[in-house]
Motif scaffolding. Structure first.
Motif, PDB file in Angstrom:
ATOM      1  N   LYS A   1     -50.466  -1.775 -85.827  1.00  0.00           N
ATOM      2  CA  LYS A   1     -51.662  -1.240 -86.484  1.00  0.00           C
ATOM      3  C   LYS A   1     -51.480  -1.145 -87.993  1.00  0.00           C
ATOM      4  N   LYS A   2     -50.289  -0.787 -88.428  1.00  0.00           N
ATOM      5  CA  LYS A   2     -50.070  -0.479 -89.837  1.00  0.00           C
ATOM      6  C   LYS A   2     -49.384  -1.580 -90.630  1.00  0.00           C
ATOM      7  N   THR A   3     -48.861  -2.609 -89.962  1.00  0.00           N
ATOM      8  CA  THR A   3     -48.166  -3.686 -90.678  1.00  0.00           C
ATOM      9  C   THR A   3     -48.645  -5.047 -90.190  1.00  0.00           C
ATOM     10  N   SER A   4     -48.345  -6.053 -90.985  1.00  0.00           N
ATOM     11  CA  SER A   4     -48.624  -7.437 -90.589  1.00  0.00           C
ATOM     12  C   SER A   4     -47.588  -8.342 -91.246  1.00  0.00           C
ATOM     13  N   GLY A   5     -47.305  -9.451 -90.599  1.00  0.00           N
ATOM     14  CA  GLY A   5     -46.359 -10.413 -91.166  1.00  0.00           C
ATOM     15  C   GLY A   5     -44.920  -9.967 -91.117  1.00  0.00           C
ATOM     16  N   LYS A   6     -44.618  -8.981 -90.271  1.00  0.00           N
ATOM     17  CA  LYS A   6     -43.262  -8.477 -90.157  1.00  0.00           C
ATOM     18  C   LYS A   6     -42.674  -8.860 -88.804  1.00  0.00           C
ATOM     19  N   ASN A   7     -41.378  -9.122 -88.801  1.00  0.00           N
ATOM     20  CA  ASN A   7     -40.684  -9.434 -87.558  1.00  0.00           C
ATOM     21  C   ASN A   7     -40.059  -8.148 -87.024  1.00  0.00           C
ATOM     22  N   PHE A   8     -40.821  -7.431 -86.212  1.00  0.00           N
ATOM     23  CA  PHE A   8     -40.360  -6.170 -85.645  1.00  0.00           C
ATOM     24  C   PHE A   8     -40.125  -6.342 -84.150  1.00  0.00           C
ATOM     25  N   GLN A   9     -38.939  -5.938 -83.721  1.00  0.00           N
ATOM     26  CA  GLN A   9     -38.611  -6.026 -82.298  1.00  0.00           C
ATOM     27  C   GLN A   9     -38.093  -4.688 -81.802  1.00  0.00           C
ATOM     28  N   LEU A  10     -38.648  -4.233 -80.684  1.00  0.00           N
ATOM     29  CA  LEU A  10     -38.287  -2.943 -80.113  1.00  0.00           C
ATOM     30  C   LEU A  10     -37.423  -3.159 -78.876  1.00  0.00           C
ATOM     31  N   ILE A  11     -36.287  -2.508 -78.842  1.00  0.00           N
ATOM     32  CA  ILE A  11     -35.390  -2.557 -77.692  1.00  0.00           C
ATOM     33  C   ILE A  11     -35.461  -1.205 -76.996  1.00  0.00           C
ATOM     34  N   HIS A  12     -35.986  -1.186 -75.784  1.00  0.00           N
ATOM     35  CA  HIS A  12     -36.090   0.060 -75.015  1.00  0.00           C
ATOM     36  C   HIS A  12     -34.826   0.203 -74.182  1.00  0.00           C
ATOM     37  N   GLN A  13     -33.850   0.939 -74.733  1.00  0.00           N
ATOM     38  CA  GLN A  13     -32.545   1.047 -74.072  1.00  0.00           C
ATOM     39  C   GLN A  13     -31.768   2.224 -74.654  1.00  0.00           C
ATOM     40  N   ASP A  14     -30.838   2.724 -73.895  1.00  0.00           N
ATOM     41  CA  ASP A  14     -29.899   3.736 -74.365  1.00  0.00           C
ATOM     42  C   ASP A  14     -29.021   3.085 -75.435  1.00  0.00           C
ATOM     43  N   ALA A  15     -29.024   3.636 -76.624  1.00  0.00           N
ATOM     44  CA  ALA A  15     -28.289   3.025 -77.741  1.00  0.00           C
ATOM     45  C   ALA A  15     -26.805   2.870 -77.449  1.00  0.00           C
ATOM     46  N   MET A  16     -26.240   3.793 -76.660  1.00  0.00           N
ATOM     47  CA  MET A  16     -24.819   3.719 -76.342  1.00  0.00           C
ATOM     48  C   MET A  16     -24.492   2.569 -75.390  1.00  0.00           C
ATOM     49  N   LYS A  17     -25.527   1.973 -74.808  1.00  0.00           N
ATOM     50  CA  LYS A  17     -25.306   0.873 -73.870  1.00  0.00           C
ATOM     51  C   LYS A  17     -25.736  -0.476 -74.428  1.00  0.00           C
TER      52      LYS A  17
ATOM     53  N   TYR B   1     -28.880  14.208 -83.335  1.00  0.00           N
ATOM     54  CA  TYR B   1     -27.728  15.034 -83.663  1.00  0.00           C
ATOM     55  C   TYR B   1     -26.651  15.040 -82.582  1.00  0.00           C
ATOM     56  N   ASN B   2     -27.065  14.932 -81.321  1.00  0.00           N
ATOM     57  CA  ASN B   2     -26.092  15.117 -80.246  1.00  0.00           C
ATOM     58  C   ASN B   2     -25.197  13.902 -79.998  1.00  0.00           C
ATOM     59  N   ILE B   3     -25.565  12.731 -80.511  1.00  0.00           N
ATOM     60  CA  ILE B   3     -24.734  11.534 -80.273  1.00  0.00           C
ATOM     61  C   ILE B   3     -24.478  10.754 -81.562  1.00  0.00           C
ATOM     62  N   SER B   4     -24.628  11.393 -82.691  1.00  0.00           N
ATOM     63  CA  SER B   4     -24.592  10.670 -83.968  1.00  0.00           C
ATOM     64  C   SER B   4     -23.291   9.900 -84.206  1.00  0.00           C
ATOM     65  N   VAL B   5     -22.150  10.542 -84.006  1.00  0.00           N
ATOM     66  CA  VAL B   5     -20.880   9.869 -84.268  1.00  0.00           C
ATOM     67  C   VAL B   5     -20.586   8.781 -83.228  1.00  0.00           C
ATOM     68  N   PRO B   6     -20.671   9.078 -81.930  1.00  0.00           N
ATOM     69  CA  PRO B   6     -20.390   8.027 -80.948  1.00  0.00           C
ATOM     70  C   PRO B   6     -21.282   6.798 -81.087  1.00  0.00           C
ATOM     71  N   VAL B   7     -22.574   7.003 -81.347  1.00  0.00           N
ATOM     72  CA  VAL B   7     -23.470   5.847 -81.424  1.00  0.00           C
ATOM     73  C   VAL B   7     -23.222   5.027 -82.690  1.00  0.00           C
ATOM     74  N   LEU B   8     -22.896   5.686 -83.779  1.00  0.00           N
ATOM     75  CA  LEU B   8     -22.576   4.966 -85.014  1.00  0.00           C
ATOM     76  C   LEU B   8     -21.334   4.099 -84.815  1.00  0.00           C
ATOM     77  N   LEU B   9     -20.283   4.679 -84.252  1.00  0.00           N
ATOM     78  CA  LEU B   9     -19.054   3.919 -84.028  1.00  0.00           C
ATOM     79  C   LEU B   9     -19.266   2.802 -83.011  1.00  0.00           C
ATOM     80  N   HIS B  10     -20.096   3.056 -82.015  1.00  0.00           N
ATOM     81  CA  HIS B  10     -20.396   2.021 -81.014  1.00  0.00           C
ATOM     82  C   HIS B  10     -21.044   0.803 -81.668  1.00  0.00           C
ATOM     83  N   PHE B  11     -21.999   1.037 -82.559  1.00  0.00           N
ATOM     84  CA  PHE B  11     -22.690  -0.089 -83.197  1.00  0.00           C
ATOM     85  C   PHE B  11     -21.773  -0.836 -84.162  1.00  0.00           C
ATOM     86  N   LEU B  12     -20.914  -0.124 -84.866  1.00  0.00           N
ATOM     87  CA  LEU B  12     -19.997  -0.795 -85.787  1.00  0.00           C
ATOM     88  C   LEU B  12     -18.980  -1.639 -85.018  1.00  0.00           C
TER      89      LEU B  12
END
Length: 278
Positions: A91-107, A124-135
């Protein structure tokens, strides 16, 4: 300029899909557009990056990022918000490549594009584990900015010898150099949290400290070293090495004093120990 979400619109969106932010999921939505643009500016994006955002919620930061970048991947666990954010972006953007992943970030172990940067208001409850998981999972990430609880931010950016220096500090240092990048007031969140928040900016090391096997061994040693902070490394690594005497031999071989404590060591010291132990 994209029309960002304001406080009233965010509350209306949440109400329309029956979402009530919960402390259990660490949900605190940023409702101030000026703060959103400040966060995006501090992320130092050129616009050419593919950005991954974790926990976009209702899309306030997402829209701010899409003012700057054309390629954005958002990972959202909540089904109602995942569906709502797709509608908001279209609704608010156009011409952008936006992709949504519906999933638990830790997985999440695969993304449709290799991300160059990570920008997120982390739960707040998973900030450190999820950051390290993605890196760990996405070595293509070159830089990032995370909004986290202030206490966690100071821990992530801490230097050896600091009272808040610990396992998160050292593990993040394996991947990148991190610095505090500003404080965020409580009033710009809905619901208003009981703690302060802060930004942490990180940039990937130009030269990797080692391969995956060495990282695994280094992180294992870090966990032992900080399991009981008051113990010397000779005692803290006794179980890891087999005995206190074996731990001392390991440390001496690595050129690290057995009488030091974990909070006195740099990531480079831990890597030296890991190399000897491998």
């Amino acid at each position: 300029m994209i029309e960002l979400l304001g406080a009233a619109e965010i509350r209306q969106l949440a109400d329309s899909i029956g979402v009530v932010p919960t402390k259990k999921l660490g949900q605190n939505f940023v409702i101030d557009s000026n703060t959103i643009r400040k966060i995006v500016a501090v992320a130092k994006l050129t616009g050419r990056e593919t950005v991954v955002e974790i926990g976009p919620g209702l899309g306030s930061l997402t829209l701010g990022l899409l003012e700057v970048v054309d390629n954005l991947i958002a990972v959202e666990f909540d089904a109602k918000m995942a569906e709502a954010i797709v509608g908001t972006i279209s609704k608010k953007t156009s011409g952008k490549n936006f992709q949504l992943i519906h999933q638990d970030a830790m997985k999440v172990v695969e993304l449709p594009m290799a991300p160059d940067a990570l920008v997120a208001n982390l739960p707040y409850n998973i900030s450190v584990p999820v950051l390290l998981h993605f890196l760990e999972t996405f070595p293509s990430i070159q830089s990032g900015l995370v909004l986290v609880q202030a206490e966690v931010a100071h821990r992530l950016a801490a230097s050896p010898g600091s009272k808040v220096y610990g396992a998160p500090s050292v593990k993040l240092a394996w991947y990148s150099i991190a610095n505090l990048a500003g404080n965020i007031g409580r009033s710009i969140f809905w619901p208003v949290p009981n703690v302060d928040s802060a930004l942490v900016y990180f940039k990937k090391r130009e030269t990797a400290l080692g391969d995956e096997a060495l990282r695994t061994k280094t992180f294992e040693i870090i966990d032992y070293a900080f399991a009981q902070r008051r113990k010397t490394l000779r005692q803290a690594l006794a179980k890891f090495a087999g005995s206190a005497d074996q731990a001392e031999k390991l440390l001496v071989s690595a050129g690290v004093s057995p009488s030091l404590r974990g909070e006195e060591l740099t990531i480079f010291d831990f890597v030296k120990i890991a190399k000897v132990a491998s």
